[in-house]
Design a protein around this motif. Sequence first.
Motif, PDB file in Angstrom:
ATOM      1  N   TRP A 153       0.814  -1.210   0.000  1.00 61.57           N
ATOM      2  CA  TRP A 153       0.000   0.000   0.000  1.00 61.57           C
ATOM      3  C   TRP A 153       0.849   1.263   0.000  1.00 61.57           C
ATOM      4  O   TRP A 153       2.024   1.236   0.357  1.00 61.57           O
ATOM      5  CB  TRP A 153      -0.960   0.005   1.185  1.00 61.57           C
ATOM      6  CG  TRP A 153      -0.273  -0.015   2.528  1.00 61.57           C
ATOM      7  CD1 TRP A 153       0.139  -1.109   3.217  1.00 61.57           C
ATOM      8  CD2 TRP A 153       0.115   1.117   3.310  1.00 61.57           C
ATOM      9  NE1 TRP A 153       0.745  -0.733   4.387  1.00 61.57           N
ATOM     10  CE2 TRP A 153       0.735   0.629   4.471  1.00 61.57           C
ATOM     11  CE3 TRP A 153      -0.015   2.495   3.152  1.00 61.57           C
ATOM     12  CZ2 TRP A 153       1.237   1.468   5.461  1.00 61.57           C
ATOM     13  CZ3 TRP A 153       0.476   3.341   4.141  1.00 61.57           C
ATOM     14  CH2 TRP A 153       1.090   2.815   5.282  1.00 61.57           C
ATOM     15  N   GLY A 154       0.215   2.335  -0.434  1.00 61.16           N
ATOM     16  CA  GLY A 154       0.876   3.628  -0.409  1.00 61.16           C
ATOM     17  C   GLY A 154      -0.160   4.697  -0.113  1.00 61.16           C
ATOM     18  O   GLY A 154      -1.348   4.497  -0.351  1.00 61.16           O
ATOM     19  N   SER A 155       0.280   5.831   0.440  1.00 62.48           N
ATOM     20  CA  SER A 155      -0.702   6.872   0.741  1.00 62.48           C
ATOM     21  C   SER A 155      -0.071   8.252   0.674  1.00 62.48           C
ATOM     22  O   SER A 155       1.134   8.415   0.867  1.00 62.48           O
ATOM     23  CB  SER A 155      -1.307   6.655   2.123  1.00 62.48           C
ATOM     24  OG  SER A 155      -0.450   7.168   3.114  1.00 62.48           O
ATOM     25  N   LEU A 156      -0.901   9.218   0.401  1.00 62.28           N
ATOM     26  CA  LEU A 156      -0.511  10.623   0.420  1.00 62.28           C
ATOM     27  C   LEU A 156      -1.547  11.360   1.259  1.00 62.28           C
ATOM     28  O   LEU A 156      -2.741  11.173   1.054  1.00 62.28           O
ATOM     29  CB  LEU A 156      -0.516  11.212  -0.993  1.00 62.28           C
ATOM     30  CG  LEU A 156       0.527  10.691  -1.979  1.00 62.28           C
ATOM     31  CD1 LEU A 156       0.225  11.216  -3.368  1.00 62.28           C
ATOM     32  CD2 LEU A 156       1.926  11.104  -1.529  1.00 62.28           C
ATOM     33  N   SER A 157      -1.109  12.164   2.207  1.00 61.76           N
ATOM     34  CA  SER A 157      -2.080  12.932   2.981  1.00 61.76           C
ATOM     35  C   SER A 157      -1.542  14.304   3.332  1.00 61.76           C
ATOM     36  O   SER A 157      -0.331  14.537   3.360  1.00 61.76           O
ATOM     37  CB  SER A 157      -2.473  12.238   4.286  1.00 61.76           C
ATOM     38  OG  SER A 157      -1.848  11.019   4.457  1.00 61.76           O
ATOM     39  N   ARG A 158      -2.467  15.171   3.616  1.00 57.91           N
ATOM     40  CA  ARG A 158      -2.126  16.492   4.126  1.00 57.91           C
ATOM     41  C   ARG A 158      -2.944  16.664   5.391  1.00 57.91           C
ATOM     42  O   ARG A 158      -4.157  16.470   5.398  1.00 57.91           O
ATOM     43  CB  ARG A 158      -2.527  17.565   3.111  1.00 57.91           C
ATOM     44  CG  ARG A 158      -2.357  18.989   3.620  1.00 57.91           C
ATOM     45  CD  ARG A 158      -3.146  19.926   2.710  1.00 57.91           C
ATOM     46  NE  ARG A 158      -2.869  21.315   2.984  1.00 57.91           N
ATOM     47  CZ  ARG A 158      -3.560  22.043   3.859  1.00 57.91           C
ATOM     48  NH1 ARG A 158      -4.533  21.497   4.562  1.00 57.91           N
ATOM     49  NH2 ARG A 158      -3.265  23.316   4.027  1.00 57.91           N
ATOM     50  N   THR A 159      -2.290  17.003   6.478  1.00 58.17           N
ATOM     51  CA  THR A 159      -3.052  17.225   7.695  1.00 58.17           C
ATOM     52  C   THR A 159      -2.567  18.496   8.377  1.00 58.17           C
ATOM     53  O   THR A 159      -1.553  19.072   7.994  1.00 58.17           O
ATOM     54  CB  THR A 159      -2.951  16.054   8.698  1.00 58.17           C
ATOM     55  OG1 THR A 159      -1.678  16.131   9.336  1.00 58.17           O
ATOM     56  CG2 THR A 159      -3.084  14.728   8.029  1.00 58.17           C
ATOM     57  N   ALA A 160      -3.323  18.904   9.372  1.00 59.20           N
ATOM     58  CA  ALA A 160      -3.002  20.130  10.085  1.00 59.20           C
ATOM     59  C   ALA A 160      -3.168  19.905  11.566  1.00 59.20           C
ATOM     60  O   ALA A 160      -3.983  19.091  11.986  1.00 59.20           O
ATOM     61  CB  ALA A 160      -3.944  21.244   9.628  1.00 59.20           C
ATOM     62  N   ARG A 161      -2.363  20.607  12.349  1.00 58.69           N
ATOM     63  CA  ARG A 161      -2.643  20.665  13.781  1.00 58.69           C
ATOM     64  C   ARG A 161      -3.180  22.052  14.084  1.00 58.69           C
ATOM     65  O   ARG A 161      -2.461  23.043  13.952  1.00 58.69           O
ATOM     66  CB  ARG A 161      -1.396  20.411  14.626  1.00 58.69           C
ATOM     67  CG  ARG A 161      -1.741  20.405  16.123  1.00 58.69           C
ATOM     68  CD  ARG A 161      -0.535  20.255  17.015  1.00 58.69           C
ATOM     69  NE  ARG A 161       0.296  21.448  17.085  1.00 58.69           N
ATOM     70  CZ  ARG A 161       0.059  22.486  17.892  1.00 58.69           C
ATOM     71  NH1 ARG A 161      -0.986  22.500  18.678  1.00 58.69           N
ATOM     72  NH2 ARG A 161       0.875  23.522  17.905  1.00 58.69           N
ATOM     73  N   ALA A 162      -4.441  22.104  14.400  1.00 53.91           N
ATOM     74  CA  ALA A 162      -5.063  23.399  14.669  1.00 53.91           C
ATOM     75  C   ALA A 162      -4.534  23.933  15.998  1.00 53.91           C
ATOM     76  O   ALA A 162      -4.147  23.164  16.869  1.00 53.91           O
ATOM     77  CB  ALA A 162      -6.577  23.234  14.719  1.00 53.91           C
ATOM     78  N   PRO A 163      -4.499  25.241  16.154  1.00 59.67           N
ATOM     79  CA  PRO A 163      -3.972  25.809  17.397  1.00 59.67           C
ATOM     80  C   PRO A 163      -4.773  25.357  18.606  1.00 59.67           C
ATOM     81  O   PRO A 163      -5.968  25.089  18.512  1.00 59.67           O
ATOM     82  CB  PRO A 163      -4.144  27.322  17.202  1.00 59.67           C
ATOM     83  CG  PRO A 163      -4.275  27.525  15.748  1.00 59.67           C
ATOM     84  CD  PRO A 163      -4.906  26.281  15.206  1.00 59.67           C
TER      85      PRO A 163
END
Lengths: 183, 641
Positions: free
Chosen positions: B404-414
Motif C-alpha cells: 500500500w501507499g498513501s498521500l495525505s495532508r493534515t493540520a494541527r489546529a492551534p
Amino acid sequence: MRQTSHILARIAASLLLALAFCCAAGAAGQQQNLERSVKAAFLYKFLGYVEFAAELPPQLTVGVVGAADIAAELSQIAVGRSVNGRPIAVKALREGDSLAGLQLVFVGADVQRPAQVLRSAQQGGVLSVTEIDSGLQQGSVINFRLIEDRVRFEVSLPSAEKSNVKLSSRLLSVAWQVQKGGQ
Amino acid sequence: MANKNTHGITLIAALLAQLSMAGTVAAANGQLADLSLEELNDIVVTSVSRQEERLSDVAASIFIISASDIRRSGARSLPEALRLAPNLQVAQLDARNYAISARGFDGAFANKLLVMIDGRSIYSPLFSGVFWDAQDVVLEDVERIEVISGPGATIWGANAVNGVINVITRSAQDSKGALISAAAGSDARDGTARYGAALPNGGALRAYARYAEADDTYAANGLNTVTGWRRRQAGFRADWEPQGLSVSGDMYQGSLGQLFTDDIAISGANLVGRYQHKLGDGSDLRLQLVLDHTERNQPTAFVNRLDTFEFEAQHGLRLGQHGIAWGGGYRESHDRSTAGATLSFLPGHLAMHWANLFVQDEYALTPQLRLTAGAKAEHNNYTGLEWLPSARLAWMPDASRTLWGSLSRTARAPSRIDRDLYAPPTQLVVNGVPHYLIGGGPDFVSELVRVAEFGYRAQPSPRWSWSATVWYADYDRLRTLEPNPAPLPSQGLNEFRNMAQGRTRGIEAWGHWQVTPHWRLQGGAVLQRVEIQRVPGSRDVAVDTGLDTNDPNSRWQLRSSHDLAGNMQLDWMLRRVGSLPHPQVPGYHELDMQWSWQATPQLELALIGRNLLHRSHAEFGALPGRSLFERTGMLKMTVRF
C-alpha cells in the motif's frame, strides 16, 4: 579472532536453520489463519455432539454461508473423516440459498442479513452457528466469540429447541456460556 | 569461554529446529479436527483474529496491542501498556508524566497524536496533548489498543497528525462475573474490583472501582522529584448488542505530586452513548454522543475546568464497487481557566468548537486493487476551515499480502497554549511600559504536514507475519517562540509564531513468529531522522520553555511469550531506545519480565520485574533534575469468579 568468526558462522548457520524450518512450515501449511482453522475444526466436532429430531441421511451436509475460507478448511477436514459412520459433505452457499438437506449451517460474519438465514435454519431443523456478537440474539444455536484470544462458543438452548436439535451435555459443559430459556 | 558460547549456540539451533517442527505438526490443520473440544478451546489465536484481519486490510501502518499482550506484559497503567507498540515512542519523565509520540516530535507536551478511549478523545485543548497522569482504564477490561502511526486526519480530524491511539474496552457482554485484582510493588500499588452481569432485555452491565498510586521518583542528583500520585476511579459500561446500543461512563479524582507546591488536584467525569445500526438497505449508521468534564488545579500554574459536548454521526454504504463512508461531527468545549502565579490563559473563559464533515470513498479498481480517497473539512474557532485530504492505494494479490501507499495532508489546529498563554499573569513593567514575557500567539496558525507512506504487510504462514512501512513527512509552520521586535504596551516580549519547518523520514517494521504452539516471539524496530529547522529570521527561544521535542534515531524491542507446563506463562520484553540529542539522554536497553501462574481457574498470580538489567536509567529530560528509573518488582493477584 578466529574464534569470533567461528562463533559468527555458527550464529549464521543456526539462523539459517531456524529460517529454513519456519519457511518450510509456511509452505506446507495452509495460507489460512489459525482462527479460521480452529472454527472449522469446531464445526466438525459439533456434529458429533448433536442429536437431530429428523432422521439422518447416510451423508451429513454442512452449509457455509459467506465464509469461503471456512468452507475450504472444513472440506479438507471432511476428507477421510466421518461422524458416527456418516461421511460429511461441505457446501459453500450464498445468502438466500436454500438450506434444505443441511444438518448444520455456518453463517459468516460478512453475511448482510444473518437473521433471515437463521430463521430458515430454525424452520428447517438445521443447527446454526454464527460468529457475530449478537449471534444468539439473532437466533443462532451456537455462536463463536473471541475470549482472551481463544475461540470460545456460546449456546442458546431456546434456539436449539426451536431448531429441533438436542445438544449433548458434554458440549454444554465446554461452552463458554449457555443461555437458558424460561422467560 | 568461546568454547562454551559456541556450544550454547549449537544447543539453541537444535532446540529451535526441534520446536519449529513441533509447530509444523500442530499447524497442519487437518489435525486440529482431532483435538478435543477442550483442547480447541485453549488454542491461542491472538494475532490473526477476524477483526484484526479486517484492520490489517487498512492501507495504514497499524499495530494492535491485544488483551493478552497487555495481560502478559504486566503493565499496570495505560502508558506502560503503550510501550508494547513498536510504532510508539514512550518515555517516562517522572512518576506521573510521560512523553508519548509516533514518528518523532516527542516531548512532555507532545501535540501531534490523537488518543481516544472507546471513541472519546482524551486530548486536552489546553495544549493538544494528553495529561497522561489523569488517564486510567481497567486494563483487564481492554479488548485491544489500536495504534496507527502516520496521519489519520481524514477520519479522525486535526490532531491526528502523527498517529492515532484508540483504546477499545470489551463489551459488557464479554466481561460478566466478578474480577478482583491487586498489585503491590516496590514503587506502585493498585487494586480493581469489577462486576458484570446480564440485564433482562438481552443486555449486559459491568461496573468497576479502581485505586492506584505510585511513589515519587528520584533524580540523578538524589533529590526527590515529588511526582508520586494517587487516583480513584469508578465507572460502568452497559451494552445491548441486539439493539446496537452502548453506554459507558467514568468518574475519577486524584492527587498528583508537584515539586515545591501543594499537590495537583484532578477530577472528572464522562458519559459516552453509542448507537450502531444496520439500516434496511444494508448500510451502517453509527451515532455517538460524549459528555466530558475535567478539572485540574495545578498550583502556581493554573486552575482549569473543561466541559465538552460532542456529537458524531457516520454512515457507511455500498454503491456497486464503491464503499462510501461519510459523516460529520460537532464538538464544543467550554474552558474556564484561572491564572496561577506563573501563567494564565486569556481570555479566562473561552468557548471553543470544532465542526466537521467528511466523505471517503473506497473504490475497487480491480478485485486486487483498492483506491481510497477522502477529505475532511474541519472548522475551528481559531483558524476557521482546515482541509484534511488523503488518498490511499492498496494492492492485495491474495489474502495474505498487502502492498500500500498513501498521500495525505493534515493540520494541527492551534490550541490554547499556542494562542492564549500569557506569562507571567501580571505584566512586567519594562521602561515604564507593561509587557508580558510571553504574550500568547495572536498570529499563530495551524501547523501543516504533508506525508507520503509506503508499506507492505504479509502473513506467509499462519504462524509468521510481518509489516514494514517507510514514510516521508514534510512539516511547515511549526511552532516557535519569537521575540517581538517592537511590542506595543500590554503585548508580549515573546510570542508564539510558526517559524520552523521540519522533515521526518524513517522505516518502522515489526513481525511475529509463533515458533511453537507454546512459544511466540514478537519484535519491532524503528529507524528515523527528525530534522527541524527555523526559517530565516526566526530567533526561536522555545528550547528554554520545555516545549521542544526530542527524538531518538532508533529504537527496537523483542518480546517472548512462553506457555509453560502447569498453567504457567513466562514473558519478557527487551527494549532498546537510542540516545536523545537535546537535552542529551543516553540510549538505554532494559528488560521487563513477568511470570504468571493460573493456580486455580479462579486465581492467577503474577510476579513482575521491570528494568531488570541496570540499577537505574533515565528516559527523558535534562540533568540534574530528570528522574532515574530503578529496578522494581511487583506481585499481582487476580481473582475471577
